[in-house]
Write an enzyme that holds these catalytic residues in place. Structure first.
Site, mmCIF file in Angstrom:
data_model
loop_
_atom_site.group_PDB
_atom_site.id
_atom_site.type_symbol
_atom_site.label_atom_id
_atom_site.label_comp_id
_atom_site.label_asym_id
_atom_site.label_seq_id
_atom_site.Cartn_x
_atom_site.Cartn_y
_atom_site.Cartn_z
ATOM 1 N N ARG A 236 0.832 -1.194 0.000
ATOM 2 C CA ARG A 236 0.000 0.000 0.000
ATOM 3 C C ARG A 236 0.872 1.251 0.000
ATOM 4 O O ARG A 236 1.867 1.332 0.723
ATOM 5 C CB ARG A 236 -0.919 0.013 1.229
ATOM 6 C CG ARG A 236 -2.052 -1.004 1.146
ATOM 7 C CD ARG A 236 -3.043 -0.623 0.055
ATOM 8 N NE ARG A 236 -4.187 -1.514 -0.029
ATOM 9 C CZ ARG A 236 -4.274 -2.568 -0.830
ATOM 10 N NH1 ARG A 236 -3.243 -2.892 -1.601
ATOM 11 N NH2 ARG A 236 -5.379 -3.300 -0.873
ATOM 12 N N GLU A 265 -4.414 6.962 -5.507
ATOM 13 C CA GLU A 265 -4.576 6.156 -6.718
ATOM 14 C C GLU A 265 -5.946 6.429 -7.342
ATOM 15 O O GLU A 265 -6.931 6.519 -6.619
ATOM 16 C CB GLU A 265 -4.426 4.670 -6.391
ATOM 17 C CG GLU A 265 -3.035 4.311 -5.916
ATOM 18 C CD GLU A 265 -2.844 2.825 -5.664
ATOM 19 O OE1 GLU A 265 -3.835 2.065 -5.793
ATOM 20 O OE2 GLU A 265 -1.721 2.406 -5.340
ATOM 21 N N HIS A 284 -0.216 -0.325 -9.753
ATOM 22 C CA HIS A 284 -0.855 -1.217 -8.781
ATOM 23 C C HIS A 284 -1.458 -2.436 -9.476
ATOM 24 O O HIS A 284 -2.630 -2.792 -9.286
ATOM 25 C CB HIS A 284 -1.923 -0.478 -7.979
ATOM 26 C CG HIS A 284 -2.125 -1.081 -6.613
ATOM 27 N ND1 HIS A 284 -2.594 -0.367 -5.534
ATOM 28 C CD2 HIS A 284 -1.911 -2.345 -6.145
ATOM 29 C CE1 HIS A 284 -2.669 -1.158 -4.466
ATOM 30 N NE2 HIS A 284 -2.251 -2.363 -4.829
#
Length: 316
Positions: A236, A265, A284
């Site tokens: 994260r 994000e 990601h």
């Protein structure tokens, strides 16, 4: 609310799609897809329209306000392992179950972390760009050999231990910090954080984001690391103080950073890491493989059904 008009209870999927194998498990429910990049206001509008009994969460946050717009909600099922985008305290207060597809994407994320580590150590991206520009840097370039060096893992769950196995196979010394891990494999040496900062040649993050470990990598902890350390983050973005990492890379304290997650994000544009030497970035996608897509979808569907069926009325 239109729940009474629907022939089936509604599950909202906070994405544009779900694996067909997962959809096949949910035939007793109407699936409503929120789109590629849904935001909380979009989900609230859908909630008022459909009164869902469940959310399968791929993208966006699940807030208290959204829960209050979903009075029939029984379960919030994460399509993956990280639940930091879900207000778990709010869910607990409202009696809403929160589940996660823990471990099903471990292989995919561990492989992404390894790819990032190798790309950083072997200058894969930089050399590729140089080659395409017509350069031949054999006489001047030196890569880093990972065998015999120490990898420090923060988080030793399914992903961390899978990555540890790969690192051990390359001849790396594996040290790790995880106060909750048990029954570690023999080649993983459990250490405290001070030891990890001091001894690791590369650090890879594999832990969930909590209030306690937010910005775990910051100016102070990065300064305590070996000069020239490699930083890998497939967990994260909130685990890292991004401004401090940028300064550490620019100053040479961190040799390279391979990042698959970010504080905000999708990544903001422009971003402080854009066009910066020493950073290898991916959007990601560590857990986004064809296999993991199916595995996470199926696990999320099964977790959803387990909760909903526990709430189903018993036939007389």
């Amino acid at each position: 609310m239109q729940q009474a008009l629907n022939r089936k209870p509604v599950i909202i999927v906070t994405a544009a799609d779900l694996a067909p194998q997962a959809v096949a498990l949910l035939t007793d429910y109407e699936l409503v897809y929120a789109g590629k990049t849904p935001q909380v206001p979009d989900l609230i509008a859908l909630a008022w329209r459909h009164d869902p009994v469940a959310y399968i969460v791929r993208y966006s946050s699940i807030t208290a306000e959204l829960m209050d717009a979903s009075p029939s909600l029984k379960v919030i099922s994460k399509h993956g392992s990280g639940t930091d985008t879900i207000d778990k305290d709010a869910a607990r207060a409202r009696g809403i179950a929160v589940t996660a597809a823990v471990g099903v994407n471990a292989a995919a994320v561990a492989e992404q972390a390894l790819a990032m580590l190798l790309a950083c150590a072997k200058s894969v991206v930089q050399l590729n760009a140089r080659m395409h520009a017509g350069h031949w840097d054999k006489a001047s370039h030196k890569s880093l050999e990972l065998g015999g060096r120490t990898i420090g893992l923060i988080g030793l769950g399914a992903i961390g231990q899978r990555f540890a196995k790969m690192a051990d196979a390359m001849g790396m010394r594996v040290i790790g910090f995880d106060p909750f891990a048990k029954n570690l494999l023999a080649y993983i040496q459990a250490v405290d954080l001070d030891t990890l900062w001091r001894e690791a040649d590369a650090i890879s993050l594999h832990c969930p984001l909590t209030a306690e470990n937010k910005q775990l990598l910051n100016a102070d902890t990065l300064a305590r690391c070996k000069k020239g350390v490699i930083v890998i983050n497939t967990a994260r973005g909130g685990l890292i103080d991004e401004l401090a990492l940028l300064a550490a890379v620019r100053g040479g304290q961190v040799a390279m950073a391979g990042l698959d997650s970010f504080g905000v994000e999708p990544m903001t544009v422009p971003h402080i890491f854009h066009d910066q030497p020493g950073f290898i970035l991916s959007p990601h996608i560590g857990g986004v493989t064809s296999d993991a897509y199916v595995n996470m979808g199926v696990a999320a569907a099964k977790n959803t059904l387990a909760v909903l069926q526990s709430h189903a009325p018993v036939a007389a």
